[in-house]
Design an enzyme around this catalytic site. Structure first.
Site, PDB file in Angstrom:
ATOM      1  N   ARG A 141     -15.774  18.614 -30.594  1.00 51.30           N
ATOM      2  CA  ARG A 141     -15.244  19.083 -31.894  1.00 51.30           C
ATOM      3  C   ARG A 141     -13.728  19.270 -31.825  1.00 51.30           C
ATOM      4  NH1 ARG A 141     -19.187  17.438 -32.059  1.00 51.30           N
ATOM      5  NH2 ARG A 141     -21.204  18.299 -32.624  1.00 51.30           N
ATOM      6  N   SER A 157     -22.281  24.613 -38.889  1.00 52.79           N
ATOM      7  CA  SER A 157     -22.166  25.582 -37.793  1.00 52.79           C
ATOM      8  C   SER A 157     -20.842  26.319 -37.899  1.00 52.79           C
ATOM      9  CB  SER A 157     -22.202  24.861 -36.445  1.00 52.79           C
ATOM     10  OG  SER A 157     -23.455  24.255 -36.284  1.00 52.79           O
ATOM     11  N   GLU A 212     -15.806  27.161 -35.237  1.00 57.01           N
ATOM     12  CA  GLU A 212     -15.657  25.713 -35.434  1.00 57.01           C
ATOM     13  C   GLU A 212     -15.031  25.469 -36.807  1.00 57.01           C
ATOM     14  OE1 GLU A 212     -19.130  23.312 -34.503  1.00 57.01           O
ATOM     15  OE2 GLU A 212     -18.716  22.030 -36.236  1.00 57.01           O
TER      16      GLU A 212
END
Ligand SMILES: Cc1cc2nc3c(=O)[nH]c(=O)nc-3n(C[C@H](O)[C@H](O)[C@H](O)COP(=O)(O)OP(=O)(O)OC[C@H]3O[C@@H](n4cnc5c(N)ncnc54)[C@H](O)[C@@H]3O)c2cc1C
Length: 311
Positions: free
Chosen positions: A176, A226, A297
């Protein structure tokens, strides 16, 4: 932004600058107002950035708003969205597979679905990730063991030095993570390499992925996927949050999903400070319970006040 800068932008790009509630442009359905402009070509984007720079106006490039918490106070700079030319896709048969050139505004589920229909393998993981291609490269979005980094050949970007092409190695992909997260380079288009596959099998795999996601994620309420990143060597954030007894915890209209604890849902009328407060609560309680420091995130836009401890 001050009135003078807004008027100067509105004059430079007649009929293109609108003040909008960003809640309508984010999947959390949260966010105050900002001036928004759509760039329909690379030339127009360069002009917008140049004019904004002259005026001292900060610019934020918004994709599909699926990984973003926008402040209830909105954003004081200029939000740029990509449209027009940035939605183009071209498919070329190359060797054993396909080369796909696609604009940054192309939706990831649309591209992944089209790939399956063509018998082009490698993007099935992305069918349920509701971002733009540009946002997906920026985040190195991924699922079920696949990520954008596996398929990117090169990326066309625009930064302070102008237009250029970056190969995959220069994109600095990690979990990510990408070079773009620490740079002013904007992703304009992406060249992807896909394998040849069996259309029916790919379609079946994509449908199975979508079924699995519908069962695992709270897709009936606005969310941003998420919230926290995985921490190496620790259980997944959802497990840590669940084990800390936080499933169903609410702050105002924001709630930690009862289905998947790494999702915060807008259960009705949630504000950005509700979500922000809940993120802080979850981080603090998980740290106290497990010693693991969770990191978000999701990305933020606008200003946020640190909640008081113990809230
Ligand atoms: C229901 C749901 C499920 C999700 N599942 C997953 C998943 O399985 N895996 C996963 O990785 N993510 C998942 N996400 C999160 C999200 O979809 C991805 O992170 C996606 O890549 C974000 O793309 P976006 O266009 O929405 O970006 P935005 O949220 O609009 O922006 C995110 C960041 O990217 C930057 N950005 C956007 N476009 C560009 C560009 N062209 N150039 C440079 N920077 C840009 C923005 O400035 C911002 O900083 C999920 C989200 C939701 C709502």
């Amino acid at each position: 932004m001050d009135r003078g800068s807004f008027d100067a932008l509105a004059t430079a790009f007649p009929g293109c600058v609108k003040v909008m509630a960003l809640s309508s442009l984010t999947t959390w359905r949260i966010g105050g107002e900002a001036a928004v402009i759509e760039a329909r070509s690379a030339g127009m984007l360069a002009d917008i950035l140049g004019r904004a720079r002259e005026l001292g106006v900060e610019v934020f490039l918004l994709g599909r708003g699926s990984n973003l918490l926008v402040s209830d106070d909105g954003y004081d700079g200029l939000v740029v969205r990509l449209a027009g030319d940035f939605g183009m896709v071209s498919w070329t048969r190359g060797g054993d597979g396909w080369l796909v050139s696609a604009g940054a505004a192309v939706t990831l589920p649309g591209l992944a679905g089209a790939a399956c229909m063509k018998g082009a393998a490698g993007l099935e993981f992305a069918v349920g990730i509701p971002g733009s291609l540009g946002g997906a490269v920026f985040m190195n979005a991924g699922a079920y063991g696949g990520s954008m980094a596996d398929r990117v050949v090169s990326v066309e970007v625009l930064d302070g030095n102008g237009f250029r092409t970056m190969d995959r190695a220069a994109c600095g992909f990690g979990y990510r993570a990408s070079f773009f997260q620490d740079s002013d380079a904007l992703v304009l288009s992406v060249l992807l390499s896909l394998d040849s596959g069996d259309r029916d099998r790919l379609m079946e795999s994509a449908s199975a992925t979508l079924r699995k996601r519908r069962e695992s994620f709270p897709l009936d309420l606005p969310n941003a996927g998420s919230v926290f990143r995985r921490v190496e060597g620790a259980p997944p954030p959802g497990k840590l949050i669940e084990d800390a007894g936080l499933k169903g915890r609410r702050v105002g209209g924001a709630m930690i999903s009862k289905l998947h604890a790494n999702f915060i849902v807008n259960a009705g009328g949630a504000s950005s400070s509700d979500v922000f407060g809940l993120i802080h609560d979850a981080g603090r309680v998980v740290y106290d319970a497990s010693g693991v420091s969770l990191r978000e995130e999701i990305r933020y836009l606008g200003s946020f006040e640190e909640p008081q401890r113990g809230r």
